[in-house]
Design a protein around this motif. Sequence first.
Motif, short mmCIF file in Angstrom:
data_model
loop_
_atom_site.label_atom_id
_atom_site.label_comp_id
_atom_site.label_asym_id
_atom_site.label_seq_id
_atom_site.Cartn_x
_atom_site.Cartn_y
_atom_site.Cartn_z
N UNK A 1 -0.45 6.90 -7.15
CA UNK A 1 -1.36 8.04 -7.05
C UNK A 1 -0.58 9.32 -7.35
N UNK A 2 -1.20 10.22 -8.10
CA UNK A 2 -0.57 11.51 -8.40
C UNK A 2 -0.24 12.24 -7.10
N UNK A 3 0.90 12.89 -7.08
CA UNK A 3 1.35 13.62 -5.89
C UNK A 3 0.99 15.10 -5.95
N UNK A 4 0.20 15.50 -6.92
CA UNK A 4 -0.28 16.88 -6.97
C UNK A 4 0.82 17.91 -7.06
N UNK A 5 1.89 17.59 -7.72
CA UNK A 5 2.99 18.54 -7.88
C UNK A 5 4.03 18.49 -6.79
N UNK A 6 3.83 17.68 -5.75
CA UNK A 6 4.82 17.54 -4.68
C UNK A 6 5.89 16.55 -5.13
N UNK A 7 7.13 16.99 -5.19
CA UNK A 7 8.22 16.12 -5.64
C UNK A 7 8.66 15.19 -4.51
N UNK A 8 9.20 14.05 -4.88
CA UNK A 8 9.83 13.18 -3.91
C UNK A 8 11.08 13.88 -3.36
N UNK A 9 11.38 13.62 -2.10
CA UNK A 9 12.63 14.11 -1.54
C UNK A 9 13.74 13.08 -1.81
N UNK A 10 14.96 13.49 -1.58
CA UNK A 10 16.08 12.57 -1.80
C UNK A 10 16.03 11.38 -0.85
N UNK B 1 0.82 -1.20 0.00
CA UNK B 1 0.00 0.00 0.00
C UNK B 1 0.86 1.26 0.00
N UNK B 2 0.23 2.34 -0.42
CA UNK B 2 0.88 3.64 -0.45
C UNK B 2 -0.11 4.68 0.07
N UNK B 3 0.16 5.97 -0.16
CA UNK B 3 -0.70 7.02 0.37
C UNK B 3 -1.24 7.88 -0.76
N UNK C 1 0.30 -0.15 -7.41
CA UNK C 1 0.37 -0.78 -8.72
C UNK C 1 1.02 -2.15 -8.62
N UNK C 2 2.02 -2.25 -7.75
CA UNK C 2 2.76 -3.48 -7.54
C UNK C 2 1.84 -4.62 -7.10
N UNK C 3 0.99 -4.33 -6.13
CA UNK C 3 0.09 -5.36 -5.63
C UNK C 3 -0.98 -5.70 -6.66
N UNK C 4 -1.55 -4.71 -7.28
CA UNK C 4 -2.60 -4.95 -8.27
C UNK C 4 -2.10 -5.89 -9.36
N UNK C 5 -0.85 -5.72 -9.76
CA UNK C 5 -0.28 -6.56 -10.81
C UNK C 5 -0.01 -7.99 -10.33
N UNK D 1 10.51 1.64 -8.39
CA UNK D 1 9.33 1.48 -9.25
C UNK D 1 8.25 2.50 -8.88
N UNK D 2 8.05 2.71 -7.60
CA UNK D 2 7.01 3.64 -7.17
C UNK D 2 7.39 5.09 -7.49
N UNK D 3 8.64 5.42 -7.38
CA UNK D 3 9.08 6.77 -7.74
C UNK D 3 8.92 7.01 -9.24
N UNK D 4 9.23 5.98 -10.02
CA UNK D 4 9.15 6.13 -11.47
C UNK D 4 7.71 6.20 -11.96
N UNK D 5 6.84 5.48 -11.29
CA UNK D 5 5.43 5.42 -11.71
C UNK D 5 4.54 5.41 -10.48
N UNK D 6 4.34 6.56 -9.84
CA UNK D 6 3.56 6.59 -8.60
C UNK D 6 2.14 6.05 -8.80
#
Length: 497
Positions: free
Chosen positions: A457-466, A73-75, A309-313, A450-455
């Motif tokens: 859920x859309x993050x609404x313009x919030x970038x991932x941190x390092x 799961x994710x957020x 996406x990982x689980x759904x697949x 994988x999640x960073x490359x293809x989230x």
Amino acid sequence: MNKKLFYIAALLCVGQSSCKEDFLVTTDPTRIGTGVFYKNEAQFRQALNGVYGQLQSITGSAYIFEELPSDNTTVDLNPSDRGDAVRWEAFEFSTVNAGNTEIGGLWSRYYSALYNTNYTLEKLATSNLEPTARGPIEGQLKFLRAYFYFHLVQYFGDVVLVTSTVDNPNQAFDLVRSPQAEVWAQIEKDLQEAVAALPATYPAAQVGSATKGAALALLGKTYLTQKKYSDAVATLKQVTGYALNPVYADNFNPAKKNGPESIFEIQYQGGNDLGEWSSFAYTFAPRASAAAITGFASTSPGGRNIPTNDLIAAYEPGDVRKDASLKTSYTLNGKVVDIPYIIKYTHPHTISGRTDDNWLILRYADVLLMLAEAINEQSGPTAEAYGYLNQVRTRAGLKDIAGLDKATFKTAVMKERRVELAFENQRWFDLRRTMTPAELTAFMNAYGLRERANPTVSRGGISFTAQDYVYSDYEYFLPVPAPEILLNSKLTQNPGY
């Protein structure tokens, strides 16, 4: 009184109607003191039910520690509110630290429940209850204590092992973390004694109470987690009197609670003002879904446990469990929104925010898959191991598996556990049990990429941190809450934190 000492003593009195008179001499005239309570079977059952009640709050947040850290799961991130959300999002993004208040709450909930369990056991030991009445109550309390420590030792590694209450607050400063081996030994002891004391079934009025089958199932899982495979097999084979529900979704239907597959589940009751309701559907639904999922418009869903996406697949074509567990989108105001969500705990209910869904802790499919895993670890994929695995697959509408070697059979069992037990707070412990810290680190970092490359859920313009999705091997265990170490300097911190 020293402020720190008062704080510790107050925590030690959580759930007790009054502390020892030499500590606090004032009493609340509206409450029953311990001196006149714990006198008969009815009162001990009330105390036991109080501990069961604490399972509700523990279970209500368990997804944060047992699903979000995994690849399940994710957020549904809220770009406009970055306040309290970061506390629980940290478990998804591998950014947890010792100051995270979710960790502090976790520690407090478990040790509060343990205090009440130990206190009731002590009172029970000096009571005049007949053995026939005392035995099942004692067995349930020991099952619950084992259950609490089964989680704590996997969360934190070495933990404070307490099986009795302290005589005065000063003793709290002498508590130290016990080695994991000692904690596991206590879990085994409690469960073995619970098995001997508990009945196979209860009258209808006591539905939901821990049974002999529940103690055996948890003991088998305890052995499996420690890689004591022969003990696990021998114990799990004693879990009898249960059967797979013919319809997978019926396991989660509030109208069919405590069914033939249920071994132990946390009881909730919605539709009233008794305060026993659950609200998982509201916590897990996408943030902007409003009434589309819960049925009530004036709600603010949490978006806290979104299927990846990982689980759904991971679901095979034709697997009936997928449609009983999740949906990949919802419709709001005639528009399809492509955000997946959990439906296992989404059922019609009459009052907003008050659902009737129970939470399954142990069920027979879990036992069958544990047997398949343990037998394979002992002897490879025998016909018996295939039989247990394929029972679960047949119910899911899938073909039997055959012709695998030991390694590929293990992979098949783990995949089966993932989809069979999805969103039931099993995945993180399964990953930890079957991987070394180094293996888990590599696995989780690959998932993070994988999640960073293809989230999902859309993050609404919030970038991932390092730091997001950068998992380190020390995260195999959670940090001991920083406030606990400040209160008791004898507690040590886990490495890396």
